[in-house]
Design an enzyme around this catalytic site. Structure first.
Site, PDB file in Angstrom:
ATOM      1  N   THR A 102       0.859  -1.184   0.000  1.00 40.72           N
ATOM      2  CA  THR A 102       0.000   0.000   0.000  1.00 40.72           C
ATOM      3  C   THR A 102       0.897   1.237   0.000  1.00 40.72           C
ATOM      4  O   THR A 102       1.661   1.454   0.941  1.00 40.72           O
ATOM      5  CB  THR A 102      -0.906   0.017   1.237  1.00 40.72           C
ATOM      6  OG1 THR A 102      -1.714  -1.160   1.234  1.00 40.72           O
ATOM      7  CG2 THR A 102      -1.801   1.252   1.243  1.00 40.72           C
ATOM      8  N   LYS A 178      -6.747   1.281  -3.742  1.00 38.94           N
ATOM      9  CA  LYS A 178      -6.369   0.651  -2.468  1.00 38.94           C
ATOM     10  C   LYS A 178      -6.545   1.622  -1.309  1.00 38.94           C
ATOM     11  O   LYS A 178      -6.938   1.233  -0.210  1.00 38.94           O
ATOM     12  CB  LYS A 178      -4.916   0.162  -2.520  1.00 38.94           C
ATOM     13  CG  LYS A 178      -4.436  -0.550  -1.240  1.00 38.94           C
ATOM     14  CD  LYS A 178      -5.233  -1.803  -0.935  1.00 38.94           C
ATOM     15  CE  LYS A 178      -4.849  -2.480   0.384  1.00 38.94           C
ATOM     16  NZ  LYS A 178      -3.494  -3.044   0.396  1.00 38.94           N
ATOM     17  N   LYS A 246       0.216   3.654   9.245  1.00 38.73           N
ATOM     18  CA  LYS A 246       0.792   3.853   7.907  1.00 38.73           C
ATOM     19  C   LYS A 246      -0.300   4.009   6.847  1.00 38.73           C
ATOM     20  O   LYS A 246      -0.342   4.994   6.104  1.00 38.73           O
ATOM     21  CB  LYS A 246       1.681   2.669   7.540  1.00 38.73           C
ATOM     22  CG  LYS A 246       2.194   2.707   6.091  1.00 38.73           C
ATOM     23  CD  LYS A 246       2.967   1.468   5.740  1.00 38.73           C
ATOM     24  CE  LYS A 246       2.103   0.241   5.531  1.00 38.73           C
ATOM     25  NZ  LYS A 246       1.385   0.276   4.225  1.00 38.73           N
TER      26      LYS A 246
END
Length: 305
Positions: A102, A178, A246
Site C-alpha cells: 500500500t 487501495k 501507515k
C-alpha cells in the site's frame, strides 16, 4: 486460482511476511520457479525447504520474468527496487515488477517511470484479502499499468488472485483504489471495536455481539473477520495494529492533496495510534479494542480480571 497450469515463469518473491509468504507459496504451487527473499533468513530457509529455488537473487536476476514485491511500505519498495542492492538494474527488459504494498499513488507513478528507463515494466498492484486468501491464491488485486505489464504478469496474477481489477493503463490508479479500500477497512475495524466494547457496557457479551450483529445490517467483512479474534482473546497478528497508522496516514495524505476532509478516517487513525502507544502495535489489529476497554474499565475475553 486456475485449474489449468500455465507456462512456467521465473519469479522472485521479495518479502515473505504473512502476506508475501502465502503469495510466494501460491506461485510455487502453480509450477513456477520461485526464488524467495526476505530480511529474515529463517523465512527464506523455510521457503526453500518447501520447494523454492536455492540460488540467491543476485545470481539469477537477469533471468527473472516477474518480481513480486510484497513488503511493508513505499520506503521498503524503493529500497528493493532502486537501493544499493536494488534489483531493477539487473533485470532484463520486459521483466515486470508486481508491486503489492500500500503506497501513495504518486509514488507508484514514480516507480513505474524509473523502471521504464531500463525497459522494466511495472504493475501497480496492491492486494486485499488477508493471509489466508494469500495462501490459497484467492486475493483481490487492484491493478493498473500498461497492457504489456498485464500481459507479462498474467500467469502469476492467475496464480495469486481470485479477482484482478484492471483499473487503467497507468500506475497510480491501483494505489488510489487501495487507499479507498483501506479507508473503509481501517474505519470498519475501529468501528467494530467501538461497537463491541459499547455493547459490553450494556451487558452484551462479545460472543453474543458476534452472533447477532454478524447477521444484521450493522455487520461488515471486518467485523465478521476480526471480532472473533477479540472473543477468543487471540491477538496473534494476521494484520497488525502497526499497519494502520501507515495506511490511514496515506489516506489522509492523499485526502490533503485533494483538499478533501476525511474526519472519520482521522478519528480511526488516532485509535490505532493509541493502541500502538499502549504497546499493542505488533498485535492483531483487533487489539484496537483494548483502547476502548481500558478507557471504559472493561475486561476483554482472555484478560486477567
Amino acid at each position: 486460482m486456475n485449474e489449468v497450469k500455465q507456462l512456467r515463469s521465473n519469479v522472485a518473491a521479495i518479502g515473505l511476511g504473512s502476506m508475501g509468504y502465502g503469495i510466494a507459496s501460491s506461485v510455487l504451487r502453480d509450477n513456477h520457479l520461485v526464488w524467495g527473499a526476505d530480511i529474515n533468513p529463517d523465512q527464506v530457509a523455510r521457503f526453500r525447504e518447501e520447494g523454492g529455488q536455492p540460488e540467491e537473487l543476485s545470481d539469477v536476476a537477469g533471468d527473472l520474468d516477474v518480481v513480486i514485491v510484497a513488503v511493508l511500505n513505499a520506503a521498503q519498495t524503493e529500497t528493493v527496487l532502486f537501493g544499493t542492492e536494488g534489483i531493477v538494474k539487473s533485470l532484463k527488459p520486459g521483466a515486470v515488477v508486481l508491486a503489492c504494498a500500500t503506497v501513495p499513488p504518486v509514488f507508484a507513478k514514480d516507480m513505474a517511470a524509473r523502471c521504464a528507463l531500463t525497459g522494466v515494466l511495472y504493475l501497480d498492484a496492491p492486494i486485499s484479502g488477508g493471509s489466508i486468501k494469500a495462501a490459497n491464491g484467492q486475493l483481490s488485486i487492484m491493478a493498473s499499468g500498461t497492457p504489456e505489464a498485464f500481459t507479462s504478469a498474467r500467469t502469476v496474477l492467475d496464480s495469486i488472485a481470485e479477482t484482478v481489477f484492471e483499473l487503467g493503463d497507468e500506475a497510480g490508479a491501483g494505489s488510489a483504489m487501495k487507499s479507498v479500500n483501506q479507508l473503509l477497512a481501517g474505519v470498519h475495524i475501529a468501528a467494530m471495536a467501538e461497537a463491541l466494547t459499547f455493547g459490553m457496557t450494556q451487558g452484551v457479551a462479545p460472543e453474543k455481539f458476534v452472533e447477532v450483529i454478524s447477521k444484521c445490517a450493522g455487520t461488515s467483512w471486518m467485523l465478521e473477520n476480526r471480532a472473533p479474534h477479540i472473543v477468543a482473546g487471540d491477538y496473534t497478528p494476521r494484520s497488525s495494529v502497526n499497519i494502520w497508522p501507515k495506511d490511514l496516514g496515506i489516506v489522509l495524505d492523499v485526502a490533503k492533496s485533494a483538499q478533501f476532509s476525511a474526519p472519520i478516517t482521522a478519528a480511526a487513525l488516532q485509535q490505532f495510534v493509541a493502541a500502538a502507544g499502549m504497546g499493542h502495535g505488533r498485535e492483531d489489529d483487533a487489539a484496537v479494542a483494548k483502547v476502548y476497554a481500558r478507557i471504559a474499565g472493561l475486561t476483554l475475553p482472555g484478560e486477567a480480571i
